[in-house]
Design a protein around this motif. Structure first.
Motif, PDB file in Angstrom:
ATOM      1  N   ARG A  76      39.790  32.547  45.975  1.00 52.12           N
ATOM      2  CA  ARG A  76      41.639  33.114  45.723  1.00 52.12           C
ATOM      3  C   ARG A  76      41.439  33.821  44.886  1.00 52.12           C
ATOM      4  NH1 ARG A  76      45.422  35.905  47.739  1.00 52.12           N
ATOM      5  NH2 ARG A  76      47.637  35.358  47.679  1.00 52.12           N
ATOM      6  N   LEU A  77      41.434  33.409  43.704  1.00 49.38           N
ATOM      7  CA  LEU A  77      41.140  33.719  41.776  1.00 49.38           C
ATOM      8  C   LEU A  77      40.629  35.328  42.399  1.00 49.38           C
ATOM      9  CD1 LEU A  77      40.550  30.899  39.602  1.00 49.38           C
ATOM     10  CD2 LEU A  77      42.760  32.055  39.844  1.00 49.38           C
ATOM     11  N   SER A  78      39.268  35.241  42.674  1.00 48.83           N
ATOM     12  CA  SER A  78      38.717  36.709  42.626  1.00 48.83           C
ATOM     13  C   SER A  78      39.694  37.691  43.621  1.00 48.83           C
ATOM     14  CB  SER A  78      37.349  36.399  43.327  1.00 48.83           C
ATOM     15  OG  SER A  78      36.667  35.746  42.815  1.00 48.83           O
ATOM     16  N   GLN A  79      39.957  37.251  44.395  1.00 47.33           N
ATOM     17  CA  GLN A  79      41.895  38.178  44.880  1.00 47.33           C
ATOM     18  C   GLN A  79      42.606  39.099  44.224  1.00 47.33           C
ATOM     19  OE1 GLN A  79      43.022  35.705  48.272  1.00 47.33           O
ATOM     20  NE2 GLN A  79      40.749  36.925  49.495  1.00 47.33           N
ATOM     21  N   ILE A  80      43.100  37.584  43.078  1.00 49.78           N
ATOM     22  CA  ILE A  80      44.014  37.709  42.190  1.00 49.78           C
ATOM     23  C   ILE A  80      43.101  38.816  41.245  1.00 49.78           C
ATOM     24  CG2 ILE A  80      45.217  36.688  40.428  1.00 49.78           C
ATOM     25  CD1 ILE A  80      45.788  34.576  42.128  1.00 49.78           C
ATOM     26  N   ASN A  81      42.588  38.618  40.769  1.00 47.85           N
ATOM     27  CA  ASN A  81      41.769  39.874  39.427  1.00 47.85           C
ATOM     28  C   ASN A  81      41.474  40.275  39.999  1.00 47.85           C
ATOM     29  OD1 ASN A  81      40.402  38.570  36.582  1.00 47.85           O
ATOM     30  ND2 ASN A  81      40.883  36.826  38.125  1.00 47.85           N
ATOM     31  N   SER A  82      41.983  40.943  41.393  1.00 44.49           N
ATOM     32  CA  SER A  82      41.891  42.813  41.787  1.00 44.49           C
ATOM     33  C   SER A  82      43.205  42.936  41.643  1.00 44.49           C
ATOM     34  CB  SER A  82      41.076  42.634  42.546  1.00 44.49           C
ATOM     35  OG  SER A  82      41.857  41.994  43.688  1.00 44.49           O
ATOM     36  N   TYR A  83      44.200  42.081  41.850  1.00 46.62           N
ATOM     37  CA  TYR A  83      45.456  42.976  41.319  1.00 46.62           C
ATOM     38  C   TYR A  83      45.124  43.142  40.393  1.00 46.62           C
ATOM     39  CZ  TYR A  83      47.759  41.674  45.843  1.00 46.62           C
ATOM     40  OH  TYR A  83      47.885  41.736  47.344  1.00 46.62           O
ATOM     41  N   LYS A  84      44.428  41.908  39.176  1.00 45.01           N
ATOM     42  CA  LYS A  84      45.109  42.023  37.838  1.00 45.01           C
ATOM     43  C   LYS A  84      44.596  43.412  37.338  1.00 45.01           C
ATOM     44  CE  LYS A  84      44.362  39.204  34.013  1.00 45.01           C
ATOM     45  NZ  LYS A  84      43.519  37.873  32.581  1.00 45.01           N
ATOM     46  N   LYS A  85      43.587  44.308  37.113  1.00 43.14           N
ATOM     47  CA  LYS A  85      43.133  45.172  37.765  1.00 43.14           C
ATOM     48  C   LYS A  85      44.259  46.372  37.313  1.00 43.14           C
ATOM     49  CE  LYS A  85      38.224  43.685  38.275  1.00 43.14           C
ATOM     50  NZ  LYS A  85      37.083  43.826  38.682  1.00 43.14           N
ATOM     51  N   ARG A  86      44.528  46.413  38.556  1.00 45.00           N
ATOM     52  CA  ARG A  86      45.494  47.095  38.596  1.00 45.00           C
ATOM     53  C   ARG A  86      47.070  47.158  37.404  1.00 45.00           C
ATOM     54  NH1 ARG A  86      44.438  46.196  44.202  1.00 45.00           N
ATOM     55  NH2 ARG A  86      46.219  45.316  44.394  1.00 45.00           N
ATOM     56  N   LYS A  87      47.271  46.028  37.353  1.00 43.51           N
ATOM     57  CA  LYS A  87      48.113  45.350  36.552  1.00 43.51           C
ATOM     58  C   LYS A  87      47.917  44.594  35.557  1.00 43.51           C
ATOM     59  CE  LYS A  87      52.755  43.431  36.749  1.00 43.51           C
ATOM     60  NZ  LYS A  87      53.649  42.506  37.733  1.00 43.51           N
ATOM     61  N   PRO A  88      46.947  45.302  34.196  1.00 45.27           N
ATOM     62  CA  PRO A  88      46.585  44.463  33.533  1.00 45.27           C
ATOM     63  C   PRO A  88      47.589  43.535  32.148  1.00 45.27           C
ATOM     64  CG  PRO A  88      46.098  46.747  33.293  1.00 45.27           C
ATOM     65  CD  PRO A  88      47.200  46.839  33.616  1.00 45.27           C
ATOM     66  N   GLY A  89      49.010  43.772  32.423  1.00 50.05           N
ATOM     67  CA  GLY A  89      49.774  42.578  31.865  1.00 50.05           C
ATOM     68  C   GLY A  89      49.716  41.637  32.637  1.00 50.05           C
ATOM     69  N   MET A  90      49.237  41.401  33.391  1.00 44.25           N
ATOM     70  CA  MET A  90      49.223  39.877  34.482  1.00 44.25           C
ATOM     71  C   MET A  90      48.807  39.115  33.881  1.00 44.25           C
ATOM     72  SD  MET A  90      47.622  39.255  38.534  1.00 44.25           S
ATOM     73  CE  MET A  90      49.581  40.582  39.420  1.00 44.25           C
ATOM     74  N   LEU A  91      48.789  37.608  33.604  1.00 44.03           N
ATOM     75  CA  LEU A  91      48.551  36.915  33.481  1.00 44.03           C
ATOM     76  C   LEU A  91      48.103  35.470  34.602  1.00 44.03           C
ATOM     77  CD1 LEU A  91      50.595  36.106  30.035  1.00 44.03           C
ATOM     78  CD2 LEU A  91      49.272  37.251  30.418  1.00 44.03           C
ATOM     79  N   VAL A  92      47.000  35.193  34.485  1.00 40.84           N
ATOM     80  CA  VAL A  92      46.180  34.381  35.616  1.00 40.84           C
ATOM     81  C   VAL A  92      46.586  32.524  34.885  1.00 40.84           C
ATOM     82  CG1 VAL A  92      44.998  33.832  37.710  1.00 40.84           C
ATOM     83  CG2 VAL A  92      45.766  35.998  37.153  1.00 40.84           C
ATOM     84  N   GLY A  93      46.891  31.480  35.039  1.00 43.07           N
ATOM     85  CA  GLY A  93      46.322  30.624  34.807  1.00 43.07           C
ATOM     86  C   GLY A  93      46.459  29.265  36.432  1.00 43.07           C
ATOM     87  N   VAL A  94      45.487  28.112  35.897  1.00 39.42           N
ATOM     88  CA  VAL A  94      45.131  27.075  37.275  1.00 39.42           C
ATOM     89  C   VAL A  94      45.920  25.675  36.158  1.00 39.42           C
ATOM     90  CG1 VAL A  94      43.066  26.310  38.182  1.00 39.42           C
ATOM     91  CG2 VAL A  94      43.259  28.422  38.077  1.00 39.42           C
ATOM     92  N   LEU A  95      46.517  25.081  37.022  1.00 38.58           N
ATOM     93  CA  LEU A  95      47.261  23.980  36.939  1.00 38.58           C
ATOM     94  C   LEU A  95      46.621  22.830  37.565  1.00 38.58           C
ATOM     95  CD1 LEU A  95      50.962  25.448  37.477  1.00 38.58           C
ATOM     96  CD2 LEU A  95      49.719  25.475  35.697  1.00 38.58           C
ATOM     97  N   GLY A  96      47.009  21.864  37.371  1.00 40.00           N
ATOM     98  CA  GLY A  96      46.574  20.479  38.104  1.00 40.00           C
ATOM     99  C   GLY A  96      45.212  19.540  38.235  1.00 40.00           C
ATOM    100  N   CYS A  97      43.998  19.330  39.168  1.00 41.55           N
ATOM    101  CA  CYS A  97      43.703  19.174  39.221  1.00 41.55           C
ATOM    102  C   CYS A  97      42.111  19.370  38.776  1.00 41.55           C
ATOM    103  CB  CYS A  97      43.504  17.671  41.042  1.00 41.55           C
ATOM    104  SG  CYS A  97      44.660  16.444  40.752  1.00 41.55           S
ATOM    105  N   MET A  98      42.112  20.447  39.215  1.00 38.94           N
ATOM    106  CA  MET A  98      40.664  21.368  38.995  1.00 38.94           C
ATOM    107  C   MET A  98      41.652  21.784  37.108  1.00 38.94           C
ATOM    108  SD  MET A  98      40.270  23.965  41.889  1.00 38.94           S
ATOM    109  CE  MET A  98      40.435  23.611  43.324  1.00 38.94           C
ATOM    110  N   ALA A  99      41.387  21.459  36.710  1.00 37.58           N
ATOM    111  CA  ALA A  99      42.007  21.586  35.194  1.00 37.58           C
ATOM    112  C   ALA A  99      40.871  21.502  34.430  1.00 37.58           C
ATOM    113  CB  ALA A  99      43.501  22.047  35.568  1.00 37.58           C
ATOM    114  N   GLU A 100      41.260  20.323  34.225  1.00 34.88           N
ATOM    115  CA  GLU A 100      40.399  19.580  33.431  1.00 34.88           C
ATOM    116  C   GLU A 100      38.145  19.913  33.680  1.00 34.88           C
ATOM    117  OE1 GLU A 100      38.205  17.332  30.257  1.00 34.88           O
ATOM    118  OE2 GLU A 100      37.792  16.966  32.720  1.00 34.88           O
TER     119      GLU A 100
END
Length: 487
Positions: free
Chosen positions: A104-128
């Motif tokens: 899903r993060l790979s998919q979201i990064n394709s959006y980010k390439k079209r919108k460079p100002g987009m910030l992407v973050g991960v919360l929760g149990c995978m974080a640490e």
């Protein structure tokens, strides 16, 4: 284009039966669901897109995150195209969940390439556990925030706005978010979750929760009761008290004059209003007390449903799992439920097939425990090793995959039989049902649950969502009761 609500198969094998409206906690009831927060349109300058994975504890946490960021100038959006900030609230219970989030993060990064100002973050149990990989190696995200650091989100976002990466995965011994009123964006306006504690002190050898959510701490009892009162005032009819192990809830005031255990808290919430149904999840077999059961028996509005995860029916395997009870102890707790609450009280479970060194006879012990209890439903998995757990460090994952899958299939088949038998008990009886939604198949039918957490579907007539309806059940399936409202 708006992103639809997504349902993903997090589990290696479906769990049957699975109520569509079941409450859950992080370890014990991974729902296999992904929720996208719906849009708010209050004119705030930035848009937050928030996906939550896996369990009701995560969904509850996302309500807290939405509240914190709403105060910081973020509306929510259900469209990636409109998002300024994208957050994924993650689950580490199953390996497949991690694979799904990475994709899903790979998919979201394709959006980010079209919108460079987009910030992407991960919360929760995978974080640490995955912070280095996500931030530095794969460069998939801009910020990583653990479940005890959500108050720090505004500062972390400002740090990313300034061109830096940001991370806070520190676990806390105090944080309960007791003073934050959740933004209940995914609620139906009828049922809500109240988080009563965070973290877990049980070191089950197969589980990552103590390492991802930290030590156990209980929330101020007054704040819990106050939240329940506010929900009643807002028209809510049911609350579910959430915790990794609700039975170990214990709160004391700073001056030492007040001490509240789970049975006492349960009663305090039940007394908020006789029209407020109260559920809780999840119980641990080592901690559930007769005091809790007698409290349930005294109050009609405390639902007669207990999720009591067994994990295995064999005492040696339970010891390897570090469950801290054996089979006779578990059977005695089931006997207490039946003695105090009767045969109609629903009991559900979790079962793991093919845990480290499990023999064929020990698998048969699990089946025999299921025959002894006759669960109304269960969440069933075959064992998959999770990095960082005690089992991964100390035990060999030595049961062949084909054996695990065959044993799991046998567990699922037996549970399907028991679920059908338990559901059939409700035929010919009148059930008090809280109407929660329209039926998935027809807007002419309403769907809700009875006290035992069974889904009941009935013709709408003049009833509406939020009504308590007496329904005479005339048919049962594995998952659902069908009936007619009794005028």
């Amino acid at each position: 284009m708006s992103q639809p609500l997504i349902t993903l198969d997090f589990l290696d094998t479906p769990t049957l039966p699975t109520p569509s409206v079941d409450a859950a906690t992080h370890e014990h009831e991974p729902s296999g669901e992904v929720r996208v927060n719906p849009a708010t349109r209050t004119g705030r300058s930035r848009k937050l897109y928030l996906e939550s994975y896996g369990c009701q504890m995560n969904f509850s946490d996302s309500e807290i995150v939405s509240s914190i960021l709403f105060d910081e100038g973020f509306d929510t959006t259900d469209s990636l195209d409109q998002a300024d900030l994208v957050l994924l609230n993650t689950c580490s219970i199953r390996e497949k969940a991690e694979q799904t989030v990475r994709m899903r993060l790979s998919q979201i990064n394709s959006y980010k390439k079209r919108k460079p100002g987009m910030l992407v973050g991960v919360l929760g149990c995978m974080a640490e556990r995955l912070k280095t990989r996500f931030l530095e190696e794969e460069k998939l995200v801009d910020l990583v925030v653990g479940p005890d650091a959500y108050r720090d989100l505004p500062q972390l976002i400002a740090q990313v706005d300034g061109g830096q990466k940001a991370v806070n995965v520190l676990l806390s011994r105090e944080e309960t978010y007791a003073d934050i009123t959740p933004v209940r964006l995914n609620s139906n306006g009828i049922t809500a979750f109240i988080s009563i504690m965070r973290g877990c002190d049980n070191m089950c050898s197969f589980c990552v929760v103590p390492f991802t959510r930290g030590r156990e701490r209980s929330r101020d009892a007054h704040s819990i009761v106050r939240e329940a009162r506010e929900l009643v005032a807002a028209g809510y009819k049911e609350v579910t008290l959430l915790g990794q192990n609700v039975d170990s809830y214990k709160w004391a005031s700073e001056d030492g004059t007040e001490h509240v255990n789970f049975a006492q808290l349960l009663e305090q919430v039940a007394l908020v209003s006789p029209e407020l149904r109260v559920r809780f999840s999840t119980s641990h077999p080592k901690d559930i007390t007769d005091e809790v059961l007698h409290t349930m028996a005294r109050h009609e509005n405390i639902c007669k449903y207990i999720h009591l995860p067994a994990q295995s029916g064999n005492s040696r395997v339970l010891a390897l799992m570090n469950r801290t009870y054996d089979r006779p102890w578990y059977e005695e707790r089931v006997q207490a439920i039946r003695r105090i609450l009767g045969d109609d009280c629903a009991i559900s479970s979790d079962m793991i097939s093919g845990f480290c060194s499990e023999t064929e006879q020990e698998h048969q012990d699990t089946l025999s425990l299921m025959e002894y209890v006759r669960y109304d439903m269960s969440y069933m998995f075959f064992y998959s090793e999770r990095p960082g757990t005690l089992a991964a460090r100390k035990l060999a994952d030595d049961v062949p995959l084909d054996v695990k899958k065959r044993r799991l299939a046998e567990v699922i088949a037996l549970q399907r039989q028991h679920s059908q038998e338990r559901g059939a008990r409700g035929v010919g009886q009148v059930h008090r049902v809280l109407a929660e939604n329209f039926s998935k198949r027809s807007d002419e039918h309403l769907s809700g649950r009875n006290s035992q957490n069974q889904v009941v579907i009935f013709p709408k007539k003049h009833y509406k969502k939020g009504d308590y309806v007496d329904v005479l059940v005339h048919e049962s399936t594995t998952n659902t009761l069908l009936g007619e409202a009794v005028e």
